[in-house]
Every structure is written in structure tokens, then in C-alpha cells.
Design an enzyme around this catalytic site. Structure first.
Site, PDB file in Angstrom:
ATOM      1  N   LYS A   1       1.097   3.998  -2.920  1.00  0.00           N
ATOM      2  CA  LYS A   1       0.640   5.365  -2.659  1.00  0.00           C
ATOM      3  C   LYS A   1       1.735   6.393  -2.922  1.00  0.00           C
ATOM      4  CE  LYS A   1      -3.711   5.052  -1.614  1.00  0.00           C
ATOM      5  NZ  LYS A   1      -4.678   5.405  -2.685  1.00  0.00           N
TER       6      LYS A   1
ATOM      7  N   TYR B   1       0.837  -1.204   0.000  1.00  0.00           N
ATOM      8  CA  TYR B   1       0.000   0.000   0.000  1.00  0.00           C
ATOM      9  C   TYR B   1       0.874   1.258   0.000  1.00  0.00           C
ATOM     10  CZ  TYR B   1      -3.843   3.079   1.547  1.00  0.00           C
ATOM     11  OH  TYR B   1      -4.775   4.083   1.645  1.00  0.00           O
TER      12      TYR B   1
HETATM   13  P1  NAI Z   1     -13.582   2.356   0.448  1.00  0.00           P
HETATM   14  O1  NAI Z   1     -13.179   0.939   0.579  1.00  0.00           O
HETATM   15  O2  NAI Z   1     -14.843   2.794   1.127  1.00  0.00           O
HETATM   16  O3  NAI Z   1     -13.700   2.774  -1.086  1.00  0.00           O
HETATM   17  C1  NAI Z   1     -12.877   2.249  -2.085  1.00  0.00           C
HETATM   18  C2  NAI Z   1     -13.752   1.880  -3.252  1.00  0.00           C
HETATM   19  O4  NAI Z   1     -12.909   1.450  -4.335  1.00  0.00           O
HETATM   20  C3  NAI Z   1     -14.718   0.725  -2.940  1.00  0.00           C
HETATM   21  O5  NAI Z   1     -16.044   1.094  -3.245  1.00  0.00           O
HETATM   22  C4  NAI Z   1     -14.217  -0.406  -3.828  1.00  0.00           C
HETATM   23  O6  NAI Z   1     -15.257  -1.268  -4.306  1.00  0.00           O
HETATM   24  C5  NAI Z   1     -13.563   0.352  -4.975  1.00  0.00           C
HETATM   25  N1  NAI Z   1     -12.597  -0.483  -5.686  1.00  0.00           N
HETATM   26  C6  NAI Z   1     -11.685  -1.319  -5.145  1.00  0.00           C
HETATM   27  N2  NAI Z   1     -10.992  -1.930  -6.117  1.00  0.00           N
HETATM   28  C7  NAI Z   1     -11.454  -1.454  -7.288  1.00  0.00           C
HETATM   29  C8  NAI Z   1     -11.114  -1.690  -8.642  1.00  0.00           C
HETATM   30  N3  NAI Z   1     -10.157  -2.569  -8.963  1.00  0.00           N
HETATM   31  N4  NAI Z   1     -11.774  -1.016  -9.591  1.00  0.00           N
HETATM   32  C9  NAI Z   1     -12.754  -0.140  -9.280  1.00  0.00           C
HETATM   33  N5  NAI Z   1     -13.137   0.108  -8.010  1.00  0.00           N
HETATM   34  C10 NAI Z   1     -12.480  -0.525  -7.028  1.00  0.00           C
HETATM   35  O7  NAI Z   1     -12.343   3.216   0.966  1.00  0.00           O
HETATM   36  P2  NAI Z   1     -12.124   4.808   1.116  1.00  0.00           P
HETATM   37  O8  NAI Z   1     -11.650   5.037   2.492  1.00  0.00           O
HETATM   38  O9  NAI Z   1     -13.277   5.560   0.622  1.00  0.00           O
HETATM   39  O10 NAI Z   1     -10.844   5.022   0.154  1.00  0.00           O
HETATM   40  C11 NAI Z   1     -10.839   5.855  -0.978  1.00  0.00           C
HETATM   41  C12 NAI Z   1      -9.399   6.141  -1.343  1.00  0.00           C
HETATM   42  O11 NAI Z   1      -8.795   6.932  -0.320  1.00  0.00           O
HETATM   43  C13 NAI Z   1      -8.518   4.905  -1.494  1.00  0.00           C
HETATM   44  O12 NAI Z   1      -7.627   5.100  -2.571  1.00  0.00           O
HETATM   45  C14 NAI Z   1      -7.764   4.857  -0.193  1.00  0.00           C
HETATM   46  O13 NAI Z   1      -6.551   4.144  -0.303  1.00  0.00           O
HETATM   47  C15 NAI Z   1      -7.575   6.325   0.063  1.00  0.00           C
HETATM   48  N6  NAI Z   1      -7.275   6.642   1.444  1.00  0.00           N
HETATM   49  C16 NAI Z   1      -8.244   6.524   2.391  1.00  0.00           C
HETATM   50  C17 NAI Z   1      -7.974   6.841   3.697  1.00  0.00           C
HETATM   51  C18 NAI Z   1      -9.020   6.831   4.744  1.00  0.00           C
HETATM   52  O14 NAI Z   1      -8.733   7.306   5.854  1.00  0.00           O
HETATM   53  N7  NAI Z   1     -10.228   6.346   4.471  1.00  0.00           N
HETATM   54  C19 NAI Z   1      -6.602   7.212   4.117  1.00  0.00           C
HETATM   55  C20 NAI Z   1      -5.679   7.375   3.032  1.00  0.00           C
HETATM   56  C21 NAI Z   1      -6.016   7.072   1.748  1.00  0.00           C
END
Ligand code: NAI
Length: 301
Positions: free
Chosen positions: A170, A166
């Protein structure tokens, strides 16, 4: 300043079926955008897939009347990325904004991480950003306009335990950002990266409930909407955002010191003796490009 709006603009958000991506979809649609809601609909660890995640968000966006369409492709393949952008082109004729947001999590310490874990995580976050950005960039270049936002993470920028793949991915999206910045500026294509912290299924078991309550995904959206708007002129910047906190962060270079005037061999002992000056971050600055770092090699000139 008038209200920032996205009327007649087309916004592609990957991973918009839940969490932060869903909040973006609502925020853009509520300000007039037509939105492509991409989501594979799998589990947090990247297993499985289901159309319901993207379909549900598209149904929610109907209230804004701007038009939204679902796409269920994985970002992690070149053909998937092309279909995501083709969905935007086929339905709405263009792409103005791309938010690379899709993500998965497989936290394991280095020695426990398998090749499969590594590839899945890197393929979604890093290769995925490439696979969607490339066709989006081609369309944006044709239109002479584009705004791209990559999603990095504090883990990648600053480090964390047990997230090797990860963290590598990132930081990788920051490198990809530099590429869009260098090649996109002359076409009015700007790219920035955000490092969010927000309550979602990614974080719901890593922080206490009272903290998660303050980490609403909706607190991330204002920065992304600003960076995605026509008002924004910045490119190549990285921002932290969480709970109403917004701050710029940067990879900086310090002047350090030049030893030996590039005319003689330098010894490891001289490195030891000058360690304070070599490691000092005094007067460190962000750089425009690798060429910009040459100015510190005073012995060259
Ligand atoms: P989440 O798990 O709620 O949303 C991620 C979404 O991406 C999910 O709906 C999932 O189905 C979709 N997804 C996964 N693999 C996929 C693929 N191959 N193709 C298309 N869609 C796909 O997580 P969240 O927290 O909303 O994360 C959003 C972004 O923010 C991510 O990139 C995460 O790494 C980043 N992030 C989030 C943090 C947090 O505190 N929530 C911290 C730092 C980064």
C-alpha cells in the site's frame, strides 16, 4: 457548479465485483459512465476465482443504461492488465478513468508470513496497479486525457500490526502514483491516492457492527468521482476518507538543520546533540519531487 457527469467517458474499476469497487461502479454508471467491471471473483485471501462477482455488478448497472462490461482477469499479471484495458478499448474505444481498487488480505505477523503470502498480496495490490496502469496510461497518453486513482491504506501510510505485505504494497502504490504524476502531467493524466475505511468483507470481522454501519462504501465514492472528473486539477495527493470524513495526508519533509556546512566530517555525538532539531516536524511541507528536497540542503548552495 453543474453536476459532475461522465457521459461518453469510459471508467475501468478493478475489483469492482464487491465492496467499495461495486459502490464506485454504481456511482460512475449513475452519472453516465460506461464501466468496465473487472473482478477475479476470488475469496478475501486471494484464493479461488468466479465470474459471478463481475457479472452480477454488470447486471445491476443495466438500470443506468450507459453500458457496462465484465472482465474476469487478475490484475496481478502483465497479460491480465493488458486484457482489462483491451476490454475497455474493444467495447468502448477508450479509457478516461482507471480506479486501481482490487485487493486481497492475508494478515500475518512478520515471522509467520511466508513467501507465498507476501507474493500474493504484493502482486495483487502493487504489481496489479502497475499491470493495469501501464496499458491504461498508454491509451490515455494517446487521448491527451486521463484520471487514475490508486488505493492506499492507513495501514501502509501510518502502520499497523501483522500486515507486513499489505503495508509494503500500500505504500508502494503511493510510489507508483508519483511515477504517473511525473510522467503524466504533460499529457493531462492526473493521479491521486485514496486511503478509505469502509465496511466490506475486508473489514467485517475487524470492527463492531455499530461502527461498520457508519462506514458505508458509498461514503467513499464522492471523493473518487471528484478526483476522476474533468473538474479535478489536483495530482499527486493522498486523501483519507471514511464515514463522511475527507482529509488530505502527505509525506512531508522538515527543514531540519545542516551541520558542518558540508566542509567537515560530522560525528554521531553531534547527531545526538541535535536530535530535537533533526526530528522536529516544525515547518514540514510536502514536496513536489526528490529534487525539491535539495532546497533544504542549504550547505549545497
Ligand atoms: P473487497 O474484498 O470487498 O473487494 C476487493 C475486490 O477485489 C474483490 O471483489 C476481489 O474479488 C477483487 N480482487 C481480488 N484480487 C483480484 C485480482 N487479482 N484481480 C482482480 N480483482 C481482484 O474489499 P474492499 O474493502 O472493497 O477493498 C477495496 C480496496 O480498498 C482494496 O484495495 C483494499 O485494500 C482497500 N482498502 C479497504 C479498506 C476498507 O476499510 N475496506 C481500508 C483500506 C484500504
Amino acid at each position: 457548479m453543474g453536476k459532475i457527469r461522465f457521459d461518453d467517458q469510459v471508467v475501468v474499476i478493478t475489483g469492482a465485483g464487491s465492496g467499495i469497487g461495486r459502490a464506485y461502479a454504481h456511482a460512475f454508471a449513475s452519472r453516465g459512465a460506461r464501466v468496465v467491471v473487472n473482478d477475479l471473483g476470488g475469496n478475501r485471501d486471494g484464493t479461488g476465482e468466479a465470474r459471478g462477482a463481475a457479472d452480477t455488478v454488470v447486471a445491476e448497472l443495466a438500470q443506468y443504461g450507459g453500458g457496462a462490461v465484465a472482465n474476469y482477469d487478475s490484475v496481478a499479471t502483465v497479460s491480465g492488465g493488458e486484457r482489462i484495458i483491451a476490454t475497455a478499448e474493444d467495447h468502448f474505444g477508450r479509457v478516461d478513468v482507471l480506479v486501481n481498487n482490487a485487493g486481497v488480505l492475508r494478515d500475518k505477523s512478520l515471522l509467520k508470513m511466508t513467501e507465498e503470502d507476501w507474493e500474493l498480496v504484493v502482486n495483487v495490490h502493487l504489481k496489479g496497479a502497475f499491470c493495469v496502469t501501464r496499458p491504461a496510461f498508454a491509451l490515455m497518453k494517446k487521448n491527451g486525457y486521463g484520471r487514475i486513482i490508486n488505493t492506499t491504506s492507513g495501514s501502509g501510510l501510518y502502520g499497523n500490526f501483522g500486515q507486513a505485505a499489505y503495508m509494503a504494497a500500500k505504500m508502494g502504490v503511493v510510489g507508483l502514483m508519483h511515477s504517473v504524476v511525473a510522467e503524466g502531467s504533460k499529457h493531462n493524466i492526473l493521479c491521486n491516492a485514496i486511503s478509505p475505511v469502509a465496511a466490506s468483507r475486508m473489514t467485517d470481522d475487524v470492527m463492531p457492527a455499530e461502527i461498520l454501519e457508519k462506514l458505508k462504501a458509498e461514503f467513499i465514492t464522492p471523493l473518487v468521482l471528484f478526483l476522476a472528473s474533468q473538474v479535478n486539477r489536483e495530482t499527486g495527493m493522498i486523501f483519507n476518507c471514511a464515514a463522511g470524513w475527507f482529509s488530505r495526508t502527505a509525506i512531508c519533509c522538515a527543514p531540519g538543520l545542516c551541520i558542518g556546512d558540508a566542509k567537515r566530517e560530522i560525528t554521531p555525538e553531534e547527531i545526538h546533540d541535535n536530535w530535537m532539531a533533526i526530528t522536529s516536524l516544525d515547518d514540514a511541507v510536502p514536496l513536489d519531487s526528490v529534487v525539491d528536497s535539495f532546497r533544504f540542503m542549504t550547505s549545497l548552495f
